[in-house]
Design a protein around this motif. Structure first.
Motif, mmCIF file in Angstrom:
data_model
loop_
_atom_site.group_PDB
_atom_site.id
_atom_site.type_symbol
_atom_site.label_atom_id
_atom_site.label_comp_id
_atom_site.label_asym_id
_atom_site.label_seq_id
_atom_site.Cartn_x
_atom_site.Cartn_y
_atom_site.Cartn_z
ATOM 1 N N TRP B 3 4.913 30.654 1.352
ATOM 2 C CA TRP B 3 5.556 31.967 1.296
ATOM 3 C C TRP B 3 6.275 32.325 2.587
ATOM 4 O O TRP B 3 6.986 33.302 2.661
ATOM 5 C CB TRP B 3 4.558 33.060 0.903
ATOM 6 N N GLU B 7 13.148 28.794 2.243
ATOM 7 C CA GLU B 7 13.599 28.849 0.839
ATOM 8 C C GLU B 7 13.093 30.110 0.136
ATOM 9 O O GLU B 7 13.725 30.605 -0.783
ATOM 10 C CB GLU B 7 13.113 27.612 0.060
ATOM 11 N N ARG B 8 11.921 30.596 0.595
ATOM 12 C CA ARG B 8 11.337 31.782 -0.042
ATOM 13 C C ARG B 8 11.914 33.073 0.524
ATOM 14 O O ARG B 8 11.556 34.165 0.072
ATOM 15 C CB ARG B 8 9.809 31.787 0.160
ATOM 16 N N THR B 9 12.789 32.955 1.515
ATOM 17 C CA THR B 9 13.321 34.180 2.145
ATOM 18 C C THR B 9 14.808 34.382 1.849
ATOM 19 O O THR B 9 15.440 35.233 2.454
ATOM 20 C CB THR B 9 13.138 34.133 3.677
#
Lengths: 43, 464
Positions: B3, B7-9
């Motif tokens: 998280w 890539e998750r941001t």
């Protein structure tokens, strides 16, 4: 391919205000406290 | 911890880019506490029975670690994205305070060196560079304004931490009402614990608010082709590994080093310097300690506002021109200060205010300068490597000023004339920086990263 920011969701306005307040209020307090000290220069 | 990954941001469509500056500010306002250590310095001297120098080492370790970690971790920060970097910085910074408090409670100074100095210093370095490349990517139309807003926070952090820490020390120490009160070690330990919790919360807010723009994103109405109108602004990219092989990197390094060294010369000595400048023949200064303290406060405001105002102005003037102003006009103002500053307190205060605003402006403008020269690809890592100039200036500035002043006399006996050799040396440094900045030209194409239409046969060598 490029993406262009076209609009802002209304729901983000509240988040925006909250985020800026979270950093702006302490910063404003710090500036105010410093200015009261600066007043001695002109007093 | 997926998280935290880059890539998750990635921001969803419609994400408001103006949420990114407060996220960056949340981190910079916290790490800016590093400039408010004077609040509990005397208390630590008394608590540990140590000298001022021994306690000063805590801050010195932190600043050296700032430069080292920014230089070493820059590539990691660029690769892993701002959320992971801010999270890591928050962990180091808060742990630094926790271990530091343990050192204070147990009377072990080395634990404070390890905690606040070493571990906290790593948090400082990672935190300082963590939002920079993200801000530049979100604000390709106004990179100076964007980085100015964040780096202004580093100057502003001390303005908040100073009065808050004083208030907390009074609250934690039952003897705070006593005459000539110096805070107890116990109250400083509790202050460290409080700051650890508050800063952790604030920095995590920044980490979970920040997002990176999607590939190819650009703000509405922004035409990248217009940016290229300035000769120094490239649309190519240079890796951090290759950037340090270019003349441009080292010329900007020299310009930053000279600008910071000259600024630190005034900042380090601000309070005694104004009193010495207006010392009368009977040895008594026209400037009281309270007025000198007000002067230090005014310089803090100048430092902070210069970071924002001058960096934002650089979007209009261009980075090279504004650096010419910091260094060229700075040299003139320094000369006037050295030769005529003692003629009027208003003139002295006004000159020092502008000089310090240039000092702050230099810090805030440099990430955008690097973006112009080397592109956005690894600008965070390049910025990290450039910050070694700050560490070097942090050693050189006070060394130059103190060496000259020691030769002129004892503290309390110095006058305006005593400062002339040190100040005129700073003028010389600013002129060197001015020439270095003047020599900055676009980066040679052999250092650019390969593109589909252009391949590179071999890695470029160091530029002669």
């Amino acid at each position: 391919m490029s993406t262009v920011q076209t609009s802002v969701k209304p729901s983000t306005t509240g988040r925006l205000v909250a985020a800026w307040a979270l950093v702006g209020v302490p910063l404003g307090y710090g500036v105010y406290e410093t200015l009261t000290r600066v007043a001695a220069l002109f007093g | 911890m997926g998280w935290l990954d880059r890539e998750r941001t990635i921001a969803p469509p419609g994400f408001n880019r103006w949420l990114v500056p407060p996220a960056a500010l949340a981190v910079h306002l916290c790490i800016g506490q590093a400039y408010a250590t004077s609040v509990y310095k005397t208390a630590l001297v008394k608590h540990f029975g140590a000298s001022l120098t021994e306690i000063g080492v805590i801050f010195s370790i932190a600043i050296v670690m700032l430069g080292l970690s920014a230089a070493i971790m820059g590539t990691w920060v660029d690769k892993n994205g701002p959320r992971k970097a801010m999270f890591t910085s928050a962990m180091f910074w808060a742990s630094g305070f926790l271990i530091g408090s343990l050192g204070i409670f147990s009377g072990q100074l080395w634990l404070v060196y390890l905690g606040y100095g070493f571990i906290g210093g790593i948090g400082l370095g990672i935190g300082y560079i963590s939002p920079v490349s993200t801000l530049i990517k979100w604000f390709p139309d106004r990179p100076g304004l964007a980085t100015g807003m964040a780096i202004m926070g580093f100057g502003g952090g001390a303005l908040i931490a100073s009065p808050v820490s004083t208030g907390l020390l009074k609250m934690y120490d039952p003897n705070s009402g006593a005459q000539g009160w110096v805070a107890s070690g116990d109250s400083v330990g509790k202050l460290f614990l409080t700051l650890a919790v508050v800063y952790l919360a604030y920095m995590l807010f920044g980490a979970f608010t920040i997002k990176v723009p999607a590939e190819g994103w650009k703000p509405a109405g922004f035409d990248p082709s217009k940016v290229k109108t300035a000769t120094l602004v490239t649309t190519d990219n240079v890796s951090a590994k290759n950037a340090v092989k270019t003349k441009q990197f080292w010329l900007v390094w020299i310009a930053l080093f000279c600008n910071v060294t000259a600024g630190i010369g005034i900042l380090e000595q601000a309070a005694p310097m104004i009193q010495d400048f207006f010392r009368q023949s009977d040895g008594v200064s026209l400037v009281s300690a309270a007025v000198a303290s007000g002067f230090v406060g005014l310089l803090s405001i100048g430092n902070m506002s210069g970071r924002f105002a001058w960096s934002a102005t650089s979007d209009v003037t261009g980075r090279k021109r504004i650096y010419m102003m910091y260094l060229g006009v700075g040299a003139v103002l320094y000369t006037v200060l050295a030769l005529g500053g003692s003629s009027s307190t208003f003139l002295y205060v006004a000159l020092a205010f502008v000089i310090i605003s240039f000092y702050g402006g230099g810090f805030a403008t440099v990430p955008a300068y690097l973006r112009d020269l080397f592109g956005t690809f690894q600008v965070g890592a390049i910025h990290g490597r450039l910050l070694t100039a700050w560490s070097a200036a942090g050693i050189a500035g006070p060394l130059i000023v103190n060496a000259f002043l020691d030769a002129q006399g004892k503290p309390g006996q110095l006058t305006a004339a005593s400062y002339q050799p040190a100040l005129l040396t700073m003028v010389g440094l600013l002129i060197i920086g001015f020439v270095a900045n003047l020599l900055v030209k676009p980066v040679d194409a052999r250092f650019h990263e390969p593109r589909p239409d252009r391949v590179r046969a071999e890695e470029p060598a160091m530029e002669a």
